[in-house]
Write a protein that holds these residues in place. Structure first.
Motif, PDB file in Angstrom:
ATOM      1  N   ARG A 122       0.832  -1.212   0.000  1.00 43.70           N
ATOM      2  CA  ARG A 122       0.000   0.000   0.000  1.00 43.70           C
ATOM      3  C   ARG A 122       0.865   1.260   0.000  1.00 43.70           C
ATOM      4  O   ARG A 122       0.592   2.215  -0.727  1.00 43.70           O
ATOM      5  N   ALA A 123       1.932   1.231   0.804  1.00 45.92           N
ATOM      6  CA  ALA A 123       2.798   2.415   0.866  1.00 45.92           C
ATOM      7  C   ALA A 123       3.498   2.646  -0.468  1.00 45.92           C
ATOM      8  O   ALA A 123       3.638   3.781  -0.930  1.00 45.92           O
ATOM      9  N   TYR A 124       3.925   1.540  -1.091  1.00 45.56           N
ATOM     10  CA  TYR A 124       4.592   1.676  -2.387  1.00 45.56           C
ATOM     11  C   TYR A 124       3.641   2.233  -3.440  1.00 45.56           C
ATOM     12  O   TYR A 124       3.976   3.130  -4.208  1.00 45.56           O
ATOM     13  N   ARG A 125       2.424   1.677  -3.432  1.00 45.63           N
ATOM     14  CA  ARG A 125       1.448   2.146  -4.437  1.00 45.63           C
ATOM     15  C   ARG A 125       1.078   3.610  -4.200  1.00 45.63           C
ATOM     16  O   ARG A 125       0.885   4.368  -5.158  1.00 45.63           O
ATOM     17  N   ARG A 174      11.855   5.442   4.866  1.00 46.62           N
ATOM     18  CA  ARG A 174      10.894   5.484   5.967  1.00 46.62           C
ATOM     19  C   ARG A 174       9.448   5.473   5.489  1.00 46.62           C
ATOM     20  O   ARG A 174       8.615   4.747   6.057  1.00 46.62           O
ATOM     21  N   ALA A 175       9.128   6.241   4.451  1.00 47.05           N
ATOM     22  CA  ALA A 175       7.739   6.373   3.997  1.00 47.05           C
ATOM     23  C   ALA A 175       7.190   5.054   3.454  1.00 47.05           C
ATOM     24  O   ALA A 175       5.985   4.850   3.428  1.00 47.05           O
ATOM     25  N   LEU A 176       8.071   4.146   3.032  1.00 48.97           N
ATOM     26  CA  LEU A 176       7.604   2.861   2.512  1.00 48.97           C
ATOM     27  C   LEU A 176       7.450   1.810   3.619  1.00 48.97           C
ATOM     28  O   LEU A 176       6.547   0.980   3.561  1.00 48.97           O
ATOM     29  N   VAL A 177       8.330   1.817   4.601  1.00 51.94           N
ATOM     30  CA  VAL A 177       8.363   0.673   5.535  1.00 51.94           C
ATOM     31  C   VAL A 177       7.957   0.988   6.966  1.00 51.94           C
ATOM     32  O   VAL A 177       7.611   0.078   7.730  1.00 51.94           O
ATOM     33  N   ALA A 178       8.007   2.250   7.390  1.00 54.08           N
ATOM     34  CA  ALA A 178       7.798   2.540   8.817  1.00 54.08           C
ATOM     35  C   ALA A 178       6.441   2.037   9.298  1.00 54.08           C
ATOM     36  O   ALA A 178       6.344   1.301  10.282  1.00 54.08           O
ATOM     37  N   GLN A 179       5.365   2.408   8.575  1.00 51.72           N
ATOM     38  CA  GLN A 179       4.033   2.124   9.089  1.00 51.72           C
ATOM     39  C   GLN A 179       3.630   0.664   8.944  1.00 51.72           C
ATOM     40  O   GLN A 179       2.668   0.223   9.569  1.00 51.72           O
TER      41      GLN A 179
END
Lengths: 373, 373
Positions: free
Chosen positions: A24-27, A250-255
């Motif tokens: 989801r973060a990647y998309r 961070r924006a791809l994996v943190a959450q």
């Protein structure tokens, strides 16, 4: 569905990482900036299932060392897709990477140009521009990057050394909550590009780096807002079309990561309540030390009692620096054996972990939450 | 004489550790305080040759985890000699240690007393008193220790749970440059002992902890000055004879270690010169991050040029937090491939190292300098 338990740990602490959350973060990143090529900053979390999933999704990668390249090659990433974005590299790593097929290297000094000209003759280089922006939780403190004049000089120096003057890059600082920071930096890059064009140098790549934030305990601007700032600045200032690259970490994996910890002690000292966990700054939450109170991991516990009390959350070592967060509301009756969940923990946690005091880094458990929000 | 290269690294970075320097530091500690039993705080540097040499010299040890105990048992240290001084322990570690023969455990909370009464019935406990002293480079921030009233209550609580009320301890904070800090804390311990005697509890051990400084780039008081403060405070305040214990870490190992690094890059950025090394905060100098500028490692380089210039000394990762020291005078013509020696690096360096960004922790090389000053 639990897919694997690579660390071989049955107990806590472990990082529960949701690979579908990563999707989801990647998309979200790709949808916000479809014109950009995504090179994941693998330092952030180099676990192989994460690299493999991003590879499946079409991401590429940026590296800082030969060991990182080795991890990528192990899952079949073509070296030619990889950016070596560390502006100062171990000389032997440049040679190894070049031999393997990496052809693009960041620079911000003459010494680095000499190193690349010697170890990777004919390679493509992109220069790192300094940024001046505030607003990052992890400021850069001047370690990398040069001013526009020096950047242009280095790219001319690249050509003089038989290297290809390939691109320009910057890093606004990690967890950057001001989307305007990119606009300022892009304008500076564009000025360098415009100046260089007069000397016949035309760049192929504009790499706007990482720094896109994760949502810890407070809202951050939407990725689309960042994309708008980036796009507007490019349209307005960049003198000719270039390949646009982003390097999110961070924006791809943190959450997608939750650190699952066990309470090993509770105590009241000097009027404050402390909860001691089996994970702390040294085996997982180094960023709590690095940024002091800037990154606040959202926390909840397995007891989930309606009666709340405030706890200082600390680690298992006898080192007083080992504390993760101060004054966190948790169940007032929190007790030894309860679980504590530290959320938004997928970035810069296991990657920074040491074995200090005999406490191992957290294990990793990968789950898929397909369908979850 | 080089004895071994346990890390299998031929190149840099490595910690060159002088075992005879360790001897000298141990003897200085023993000569200053011959009446004290020395329990080395092994977290500081848990390399096996260091543990073995200290064992030969007659030292004992203090631990924070079952893994640390395992290292000691591997070199034949009797578990009964070991102090488990971490005031909050993983419950399973208490059980394992007790089964192995460790019988003395630090406490500073009721939950810990319950844990020990359950996992190590009949064990001896020593209570950790909070200190209020400033002057430490690594302050304790309230993580451990209780006031005198709570300390007395916990020791009475120990007896009520079938445990032995064994001792009292404190920690003034690491790299403590004020020898008076011990005197204040001992006076507080003595008050607890005097009060407890009225309820029929007589303690066996006064453990004055660690915190004895190493000499980084400026002088620190002599160990004999610390000893004098400790001895005077005991003579003046402690109501009856007890076994005296010290838990030095840094003071034994820091000065015996030199980190040998290689320059991988030099750069001028925004008017400042930077030297990039193959070791930085994340793979060896975490304390530079933890204490910011408080610990200044003396530095020299292999070029040893009479012309000096000021450099910021940073590590190999692309993380801006990776910097070890700012504004260090080094050879003005420092170049890629030169060696840089970071002295007084034997404590809290390899122990804290991670593998961030694919850079391994430093290797270890043990040398003997017998006869050196």
């Amino acid at each position: 569905m639990t897919m694997s338990v690579p660390a071989g740990e049955l107990g806590t602490p472990y990082l529960r990482f949701d690979l579908d959350g990563l999707d989801r973060a990647y998309r979200a990143m790709r949808d916000a900036l479809p014109e950009a090529r995504v090179h994941y900053a693998m330092k952030c979390n180099p676990a192989r299932p994460i690299l493999a999933r991003l590879r499946e999704l079409g991401a590429s990668f940026e590296i800082a060392s030969a060991a990182e390249l080795g991890e990528l090659r192990a899952i079949g990433v073509p070296a030619a897709e990889v950016l070596f974005s560390n502006p100062v590299k171990v000389p032997a790593h440049v040679r190894q990477a070049w031999t393997a097929g990496v052809y693009r290297f960041a620079v911000d000094s003459d010494a680095e140009l000499d190193k690349i000209a010697s170890a990777a003759p004919g390679a493509a280089v992109y220069v790192r521009l300094a940024t001046t922006a505030g607003g990052s939780a992890v400021p850069s403190e001047g370690k990398f990057g040069v001013g526009p004049g020096a950047a242009a000089r280095l790219l001319r120096g690249a050509r003089a050394r038989g290297l290809r003057a390939y691109g320009i890059t910057f890093h606004v600082g990690s967890q950057m909550t001001d989307p305007g920071a990119w606009a300022d930096a892009i304008e500076r890059c564009a000025a360098v590009m415009t100046g260089l064009r007069r000397t016949g140098i035309r760049l192929a790549m504009l790499d706007v780096g990482g720094g896109f934030p994760a949502r810890y305990d407070s809202d951050v601007p939407d990725l689309r807002t960042y994309a708008k700032h980036i796009r507007t600045a490019i349209d307005r200032h960049v003198p000719y079309p270039v390949e646009l690259v982003v390097e999110p970490g961070r924006a791809l994996v943190a959450q997608a990561g939750v650190m699952v910890a066990t309470v090993i002690g509770v105590a009241r000292r000097g009027g404050a309540r402390w909860a001691h966990l089996d994970v702390g700054a040294f085996n997982g939450f180094m960023e709590a030390l690095e940024t002091r109170t800037a990154l606040r991991y959202p926390v909840c516990d397995s007891r989930d009692s309606p009666r709340r009390d405030s706890f200082h959350l600390t680690g298992p070592t006898c080192d007083s620096q080992d504390t993760v967060r101060y004054s966190v509301p948790l169940s007032a009756d929190l007790a030894v054996g309860d679980r504590v969940y530290l959320q938004v923990a997928g970035a810069y946690t296991t990657a920074y972990a040491s074995r200090f005091n005999g406490f191992d880094p957290p294990g990793l458990r990968f789950v898929c939450s397909a369908g979850a929000p």
